[in-house]
Design a protein around this motif. Structure first.
Motif, mmCIF file in Angstrom:
data_model
loop_
_atom_site.group_PDB
_atom_site.id
_atom_site.type_symbol
_atom_site.label_atom_id
_atom_site.label_comp_id
_atom_site.label_asym_id
_atom_site.label_seq_id
_atom_site.Cartn_x
_atom_site.Cartn_y
_atom_site.Cartn_z
ATOM 1 N N TYR A 23 0.830 -1.203 0.000
ATOM 2 C CA TYR A 23 0.000 0.000 0.000
ATOM 3 C C TYR A 23 0.869 1.260 0.000
ATOM 4 O O TYR A 23 0.659 2.182 -0.803
ATOM 5 C CB TYR A 23 -0.926 -0.006 1.212
ATOM 6 C CG TYR A 23 -1.685 1.289 1.408
ATOM 7 C CD1 TYR A 23 -2.875 1.532 0.733
ATOM 8 C CD2 TYR A 23 -1.202 2.287 2.265
ATOM 9 C CE1 TYR A 23 -3.557 2.726 0.896
ATOM 10 C CE2 TYR A 23 -1.881 3.477 2.432
ATOM 11 C CZ TYR A 23 -3.065 3.689 1.751
ATOM 12 O OH TYR A 23 -3.735 4.883 1.917
ATOM 13 N N PRO B 21 -9.253 -3.789 1.082
ATOM 14 C CA PRO B 21 -8.658 -2.819 2.025
ATOM 15 C C PRO B 21 -7.756 -3.502 3.029
ATOM 16 O O PRO B 21 -7.963 -4.666 3.391
ATOM 17 C CB PRO B 21 -9.888 -2.196 2.705
ATOM 18 C CG PRO B 21 -10.962 -3.231 2.578
ATOM 19 C CD PRO B 21 -10.711 -3.930 1.271
ATOM 20 N N SER C 63 -7.499 1.887 1.861
ATOM 21 C CA SER C 63 -7.661 1.337 0.514
ATOM 22 C C SER C 63 -7.174 2.369 -0.488
ATOM 23 O O SER C 63 -7.194 3.569 -0.222
ATOM 24 C CB SER C 63 -9.124 0.967 0.239
ATOM 25 O OG SER C 63 -9.951 2.099 0.357
ATOM 26 N N PRO D 54 -9.223 1.109 8.322
ATOM 27 C CA PRO D 54 -8.870 0.432 7.062
ATOM 28 C C PRO D 54 -8.356 1.437 6.028
ATOM 29 O O PRO D 54 -8.829 2.573 5.958
ATOM 30 C CB PRO D 54 -10.195 -0.191 6.614
ATOM 31 C CG PRO D 54 -11.040 -0.249 7.839
ATOM 32 C CD PRO D 54 -10.648 0.933 8.665
#
Length: 292
Positions: free
Chosen positions: A51, A216, A124, A122
């Motif tokens: 990420y 996520p 994403s 979370p």
């Protein structure tokens, strides 16, 4: 009928990624007879790495797969060399409890560190693949899930070929089958253990990167996948790469199809029932493999 066919396709696609996660766990058990209880937390760390690499550097998420796998291979190699090997050297147990306790504790540390440093919300990220669909008649196939599925199968096949066709693979399989004889034949057991655990974590790292385009990441994401991974390994057969693939696809299909028929709760119950049935009636797994 279309809804069930759609669910079947979705199950196959996510099942491929499940299989890649499970292959790593299966490899570690098959070679060293150790259970990596922090598998889910390693997946979480891999997802966070992917990420932030995507967010900061803007690399294609599917190029990050190789970077994350390489990083986690290094982590696994050093972890095995610096800590786990020492734990194994102090016990004569075939399946050492000390390593199980260590990995369980490491998982708790990783989860809590992530909550302290990153927080529990979370995260994403929108990639150029997110939300893209391929339409075939009345069926819609998620593009990121399809690409992740192809990557997952390719990585699993590459690992299988490595184990079956290369000198390193033969050494790994020989060590898994009989450690004493492998050592007498000149195989460096400690090095093989380090390579095996490195490959184990590399597969988990790749799985984390494959999930980023459509799933996520949070500090508890490991809990979602950890139990499934163990179920898949038991279903397919501990130490079996083809078995992990079959188990992953089976669990993915059950989750999606049964979830479509009734609910996700019933799907999880059925997966657990099958898991218990395999333990009772076919403890070596559906593929019947005892070694790599």
């Amino acid at each position: 009928m279309i809804l069930y066919l759609q669910a079947l396709i979705d199950g196959l696609l996510i099942g491929g990624v499940y299989a890649t996660m499970a292959v790593g766990l299966s490899l570690a058990f098959g070679v060293m007879r150790i259970i990596n209880w922090c598998q889910g937390e390693i997946l979480m760390v891999s997802m966070y790495i992917s990420y932030y690499v995507f967010t900061w550097l803007g690399l294609d998420p599917y190029l990050i797969v190789f970077l994350t796998a390489f990083i986690m291979f290094g982590v696994g190699y050093l972890l095995q060399k610096g800590i786990i090997s020492n734990l194994l050297a102090r016990t004569n147990e075939r399946e050492p409890v000390s390593v199980l306790l260590f990995t369980a504790g490491l998982g708790m540390v990783l989860c809590n560190l992530a909550q302290i440093i990153i927080g529990s919300s979370p995260l994403s990220e929108m990639t150029r693949y997110t939300g893209k669909m391929i339409e075939i008649g009345n069926l819609f196939i998620s593009l990121p899930k399809l690409i992740s599925f192809v990557f997952a199968l390719s990585l699993t096949a590459a690992l299988y070929l490595l184990l079956q066709k290369s000198e390193v693979g033969r050494a790994i399989r020989a060590t898994a089958q009989n450690r004493s004889v492998a050592t007498l034949m000149g195989i460096d057991q400690k090095k093989i253990y380090c390579l095996s655990f490195g490959l184990s974590l590399a597969m988990v790292g790749a799985s984390g990167a494959l999930l980023i385009p459509y799933y996520p990441v949070s500090t508890t994401v490991g809990n979602t996948f950890s139990f499934k991974t163990f179920v898949i390994v038991v279903l397919g057969g501990m130490g079996s790469v083809p078995g992990a693939l079959v188990g992953g696809l089976l669990v993915g299909i059950i989750e999606k199809v049964v979830g479509q028929l009734w609910s996700d709760t019933y799907a999880q119950v059925l997966v657990f029932v099958i898991f218990v049935a395999v333990l009772l009636f076919k403890p070596n797994g559906l593929m019947g493999e005892k070694d790599l």
